[in-house]
Design an enzyme around this catalytic site. Structure first.
Site, short mmCIF file in Angstrom:
data_model
loop_
_atom_site.label_atom_id
_atom_site.label_comp_id
_atom_site.label_asym_id
_atom_site.label_seq_id
_atom_site.Cartn_x
_atom_site.Cartn_y
_atom_site.Cartn_z
N ASP A 67 -6.58 28.09 -67.62
CA ASP A 67 -5.61 28.18 -66.54
C ASP A 67 -5.18 29.63 -66.34
OD1 ASP A 67 -3.89 26.93 -64.67
OD2 ASP A 67 -2.23 27.36 -66.02
N THR A 100 -4.22 28.95 -59.55
CA THR A 100 -3.59 30.15 -60.10
C THR A 100 -4.59 31.25 -60.40
OG1 THR A 100 -3.67 29.06 -62.24
CG2 THR A 100 -1.60 28.98 -61.06
P1 ADP Z 1 -7.71 27.72 -60.29
O1 ADP Z 1 -6.90 28.11 -61.48
O2 ADP Z 1 -7.64 28.74 -59.21
O3 ADP Z 1 -7.47 26.34 -59.83
P2 ADP Z 1 -10.22 26.73 -61.19
O4 ADP Z 1 -10.92 27.22 -62.41
O5 ADP Z 1 -9.58 25.40 -61.23
O6 ADP Z 1 -9.22 27.83 -60.78
O7 ADP Z 1 -11.30 26.75 -60.03
C1 ADP Z 1 -10.99 26.34 -58.75
C2 ADP Z 1 -12.16 26.56 -57.84
O8 ADP Z 1 -13.29 25.81 -58.26
C3 ADP Z 1 -11.82 26.09 -56.44
O9 ADP Z 1 -12.27 27.04 -55.52
C4 ADP Z 1 -12.59 24.80 -56.32
O10 ADP Z 1 -12.97 24.55 -54.99
C5 ADP Z 1 -13.77 25.04 -57.20
N1 ADP Z 1 -14.34 23.79 -57.73
C6 ADP Z 1 -13.72 22.89 -58.50
N2 ADP Z 1 -14.54 21.86 -58.81
C7 ADP Z 1 -15.73 22.14 -58.23
C8 ADP Z 1 -17.00 21.47 -58.19
N3 ADP Z 1 -17.21 20.33 -58.79
N4 ADP Z 1 -17.99 22.06 -57.49
C9 ADP Z 1 -17.79 23.23 -56.88
N5 ADP Z 1 -16.62 23.90 -56.89
C10 ADP Z 1 -15.61 23.37 -57.54
#
Ligand code: ADP
Ligand code: MG
Length: 534
Positions: A67, A100
């Site tokens: 996170d 985040t």
């Molecule tokens: P954050 O802390 O910003 O939420 P994450 O590590 O959760 O960061 O990543 C979020 C990003 O990953 C978003 O842009 C989301 O669209 C993308 N994402 C999440 N799951 C998938 C998936 N299964 N396939 C492609 N992109 C994904």
């Protein structure tokens, strides 16, 4: 006439001392470098294939997390501009709860674009103004590609909770955590009325032992304490629960004093009186019909003495002590009871009723669960399990993100595709829009639109794909009107990401773009750092 020649050296120095035009640019440059360094820290954590970070604090405690907000919160950041990015990620955590990492990476890319424009001689204030217009337009475009969602449409809610969990350390448990998050929020909101969710009404109780898979949603309340008193009941049916804020122990005087007892009869009298005093309290508790007694933590004296525990156990009253003061409101709301501050108020009306209170053995510790509450308030408890502390903590943070995602959907009932699709769409649309603009906006819109491509580019990079060819293809597909084309991280291709069930709340993306733009604008406007001695 002769002219006094000013030595060159002197001339130069006075100029730099009294009219230092370089300084604001230097300060701005160093701010941008420091802030970008923060964005680089979380870069590899983005997306479902993102890496996790292991953070060790000065006490040697280890946190494993993915996170962004947590990573940055734990970092010791000294540079004031870098701190702004840390706060940016906290702001996104408050506003949306998810995204985040995205928000910090976006801000980093926007700063880079701004730096390039500064080098070309653009004025920082006008770049900042332009960025304001840019963010407003970006939100408009995001709204046009959003898909309305109804709170009764549980599959869509599940999909978005799953997307949020898919990038976490505990992603293999998303099949269980996602429905839990959806059910928990749906339980406490009224879909027709509510436009926000108070996550305080969802209490997450962490208990070490077993695996995340053994976590459960409890319709009632869970206390991590075990029951008190030897020989007391550890299972009570048809419970009447009382929550007291007074102590059942011998009272203390206000001043420090000593009582000298010289003979045995006097000693006997003191003991008998104490017993009588406690007995009186416990009898009154029993008389009100109470059979489960919750006792608030006390710091001045023992909340409940051993003698009191003994007497309560004899009367078959289950006792749970050490209820924290800040939990009182939640407990009362859940059980429908009233906190009782003095013995005089211990009457049947103040008690809450439930079907069952029982003590449950979990590994080598115990906890108490009260279920089947008759007049329940809108609250819910989640008992989270985990085999070690790091996993348990990360499961808690991930569940919080998933709850926030559902909360976003209660606040603003729209979904958008994930997987870099919204950023790619924004980039294409804003570049097109730039052609209709005149003046500076035309240039800055194009530059910032390009900066947005950082998200798909990093998603591809973290998934082991070639970022340049992936982003180029993505850009082409969006330019040809494929609004939902996104990076299919699992298959390593670009496809309609909605069919892959990768959906996320509109609010996460709009707030990421607006907050990142706001942060970059304020960094651009700083031209000096003043240290005060105090
Ligand atoms: P954050 O802390 O910003 O939420 P994450 O590590 O959760 O960061 O990543 C979020 C990003 O990953 C978003 O842009 C989301 O669209 C993308 N994402 C999440 N799951 C998938 C998936 N299964 N396939 C492609 N992109 C994904
Ligand atoms: Mg996320």
């Amino acid at each position: 006439m002769s002219k006094i020649q000013v030595p060159k050296m002197h001339n130069k120095r006075s100029k730099s001392e009294f009219n230092d035009k370089e300084k604001p640019a230097q300060i701005r440059g160093s701010n941008i470098v420091a802030a970008k360094a923060i964005a680089d820290v979380v870069r590899t954590s983005l997306g479902p294939r993102g890496m996790d970070k292991m953070i060790q604090d000065s006490k040697g405690e280890v946190t494993i997390t993915n996170d962004g907000a947590t990573i940055l919160k734990q970092m010791k950041v000294l540079h004031p501009a870098a701190k702004m990015l840390v706060e940016l990620s906290q702001a996104q955590d408050c506003e949306a709860g998810d995204g985040t990492t995205t928000v910090v990476i976006l801000a980093g890319a926007m700063l880079e674009a701004a730096q390039r424009m500064l080098n070309k001689g653009f004025h920082p204030a006008s770049i900042s103004d332009s960025l304001g217009h840019f963010a407003t337009k970006a939100v408009e475009i995001l709204e046009t590609i959003s898909i309305p969602v109804d709170l009764s449409d549980k599959t869509s809610l599940l999909k978005s909770a799953n997307t949020s969990l898919s990038s976490k350390v505990v992603h293999e448990h998303s099949g269980m955590l996602a429905p839990m998050a959806v059910d928990a929020v749906l339980k406490i909101v009224d879909p027709n009325k509510d436009t926000n969710v108070d996550l305080k009404d969802i209490r997450i109780i962490k208990k070490l032992g077993e695996t995340v898979e053994d976590s459960q949603l409890v319709d009632g309340i869970v206390f991590t304490q075990k029951t008190q008193g030897f020989g007391g009941p550890n299972k009570v049916e048809k419970t009447k629960v009382g929550l007291i804020q007074f102590c059942i122990s011998p009272p203390k005087t206000d001043m420090d004093n000593q009582v000298l007892i010289r003979d045995y009869t006097a000693m006997d009298r003191v003991l008998r009186e104490e017993r009588q005093y406690i007995l009186n309290i416990t009898k009154k508790i029993k008389a009100a019909g109470c059979n489960v007694l919750l006792i608030q933590k006390s710091i001045l004296r023992d909340a409940v003495s051993d003698l009191a525990l003994h007497l309560l156990a004899k009367q078959k009253i289950m006792v749970v002590k050490d209820i924290e003061r800040e939990d009182i409101e939640f407990v009362c709301k859940t059980l429908g009871c009233r906190p009782i501050a003095s013995l005089d108020h211990f009457v049947a009306e103040s008690l809450g009723s439930a079907d069952l209170a029982e003590e449950i053995q979990a590994g080598n510790s115990k906890f108490v669960k009260i279920t089947g509450v008759q007049n329940p308030g809108r609250t819910v408890s989640i008992l989270l399990r985990g085999s070690n502390k790091q996993v348990l903590e990360e499961a808690d943070r991930s569940l919080h993100d998933a709850l926030c995602v559902i909360r976003c959907l209660v606040k603003k009932r729209f979904l958008i595709p994930g997987g870099g699709a919204p950023e790619a769409e924004l980039s294409v649309k804003l570049t097109q829009h730039a052609q209709t603009l005149g003046g500076m906006d035309a240039y800055t819109f194009r530059a910032f639109a390009q900066a947005l491509e950082v998200i798909p580019s990093i998603l591809a990079e973290n998934a082991g794909l070639s970022s340049i060819s992936t982003v180029t293809e993505l850009r082409n597909r969006h330019a040809n009107g494929e609004t939902h084309a996104g990076i299919n991280v699992r298959k390593g291709t670009i496809s309609n990401i909605i069919e892959e069930n990768v959906l996320q709340p509109l609010l996460v993306s709009t707030s990421a773009v607006t907050l990142a733009a706001e942060c970059v604008r304020s960094i651009l406007k700083i031209d000096d750092i003043v240290n005060v001695i105090r």
